[in-house]
Design a protein around this motif. Structure first.
Motif, PDB file in Angstrom:
ATOM      1  N   PRO A 130      48.561  41.460  36.844  1.00  0.00           N
ATOM      2  CA  PRO A 130      48.073  40.436  38.170  1.00  0.00           C
ATOM      3  C   PRO A 130      46.895  39.817  37.850  1.00  0.00           C
ATOM      4  O   PRO A 130      45.916  40.424  37.493  1.00  0.00           O
ATOM      5  N   VAL A 131      46.829  38.638  38.095  1.00  0.00           N
ATOM      6  CA  VAL A 131      45.566  37.541  38.076  1.00  0.00           C
ATOM      7  C   VAL A 131      45.715  37.055  39.705  1.00  0.00           C
ATOM      8  O   VAL A 131      46.534  36.998  40.497  1.00  0.00           O
ATOM      9  N   GLU A 132      44.347  36.635  40.154  1.00  0.00           N
ATOM     10  CA  GLU A 132      43.968  36.071  41.361  1.00  0.00           C
ATOM     11  C   GLU A 132      43.713  34.507  41.234  1.00  0.00           C
ATOM     12  O   GLU A 132      43.641  33.749  42.220  1.00  0.00           O
ATOM     13  N   PRO A 157      40.467  32.120  44.735  1.00  0.00           N
ATOM     14  CA  PRO A 157      41.655  33.033  45.109  1.00  0.00           C
ATOM     15  C   PRO A 157      41.988  32.883  46.659  1.00  0.00           C
ATOM     16  O   PRO A 157      41.027  32.396  47.357  1.00  0.00           O
ATOM     17  N   THR A 188      46.015  42.506  46.211  1.00  0.00           N
ATOM     18  CA  THR A 188      44.871  43.569  46.098  1.00  0.00           C
ATOM     19  C   THR A 188      44.107  43.735  47.141  1.00  0.00           C
ATOM     20  O   THR A 188      43.413  42.505  47.835  1.00  0.00           O
ATOM     21  N   SER A 190      47.544  45.831  43.217  1.00  0.00           N
ATOM     22  CA  SER A 190      48.781  44.881  43.032  1.00  0.00           C
ATOM     23  C   SER A 190      49.609  45.998  42.237  1.00  0.00           C
ATOM     24  O   SER A 190      49.507  46.326  41.168  1.00  0.00           O
ATOM     25  N   THR A 216      47.803  38.006  44.517  1.00  0.00           N
ATOM     26  CA  THR A 216      47.955  38.105  42.935  1.00  0.00           C
ATOM     27  C   THR A 216      49.274  37.626  42.309  1.00  0.00           C
ATOM     28  O   THR A 216      50.243  37.564  43.236  1.00  0.00           O
ATOM     29  N   TRP A 230      51.769  37.447  38.826  1.00  0.00           N
ATOM     30  CA  TRP A 230      52.087  37.777  37.227  1.00  0.00           C
ATOM     31  C   TRP A 230      53.712  37.559  36.907  1.00  0.00           C
ATOM     32  O   TRP A 230      54.494  37.368  37.811  1.00  0.00           O
TER      33      TRP A 230
END
Length: 218
Positions: free
Chosen positions: A98-100, A109, A143, A156, A192, A194
């Motif tokens: 998971p990335v924001e 974000p 998140t 997440s 988030t 991914w």
């Protein structure tokens, strides 16, 4: 001897009291002042003015436009107030965790800041138009962190995310209920993203018309 009203305990002079009109008016004004709907620009201004709040006090905050009350422990919203945030920029990621932040998207974000209701429960909803570059999954989750110190109360996970499989562009959303949050405390829910690549190639997931919403539960 000062007398008091039977319900609100508002002071008023009796015939035998000294004829000190300014003092009587001051006592009345001070008693009424704490029982009206107080008005402040922010929560910080309210807390600076009311250093020893009494249970039942009510205060209006111009930012964020919210009516709050003191329950004896904390200032809480008088009613549950949904919080909604959106970003119509399209962006992508090839991250498998998971990335924001999405590539090519601005103002990330994407986050919604909310105050936890007395129940400690909220519903978090995320959604977007999503597609993958290959026959694989693309996920969008959230998140949840405590604003004061960044402590993560809910990370997440795929179980709390919406997911799309394949290259077709699909509108997807997902809801999850969080419990055990601290009433009266500010948290943020941050979107988030991914992917899950296939065994033979990596996957780039693309998102647009993204949103996140938090509904406090009373």
């Amino acid at each position: 001897m000062t007398a008091y009203t039977p319900l609100g305990g508002i002071p008023y002079p009796e015939p035998a009291d000294p004829a000190n009109v300014p003092q009587h008016l001051q006592s009345l004004a001070e008693a009424v002042d704490a029982r009206t709907i107080l008005r402040y620009s922010t929560a910080a201004a309210r807390d600076a003015a009311i250093t020893t709040p009494a249970p039942g006090m009510v205060a209006w905050l111009a930012g964020p436009g919210q009516l709050t009350h003191y329950n004896g422990t904390a200032w809480l919203p008088v009613a549950a107030v949904p919080v909604f945030a959106q970003n119509n920029d399209a962006g992508s990621t090839a991250s498998t965790t998971p990335v924001e932040l999405l590539a090519s998207a601005s103002t990330d974000p994407l986050a919604a800041v909310f105050t936890v209701p007395p129940t400690g429960r909220v519903i978090v909803t995320v959604g977007a138009w999503i597609n993958s570059s290959v026959a694989a999954h693309a996920f969008m989750g959230a998140t949840v962190r405590r604003v004061s110190d960044g402590w993560v109360s809910a990370a997440s996970t795929a179980e709390r995310a919406c997911a799309v499989y394949g290259t077709a562009r699909v509108a997807a959303s997902s809801q999850s209920m969080l419990v055990g949050l601290t009433p009266g405390v500010a948290y943020s829910a941050t979107a988030t993203y991914w992917t899950a690549g296939s065994s033979s190639s990596s996957n780039t997931a693309t998102y647009s018309n993204r949103f996140i919403r938090v509904d406090p539960l009373l």
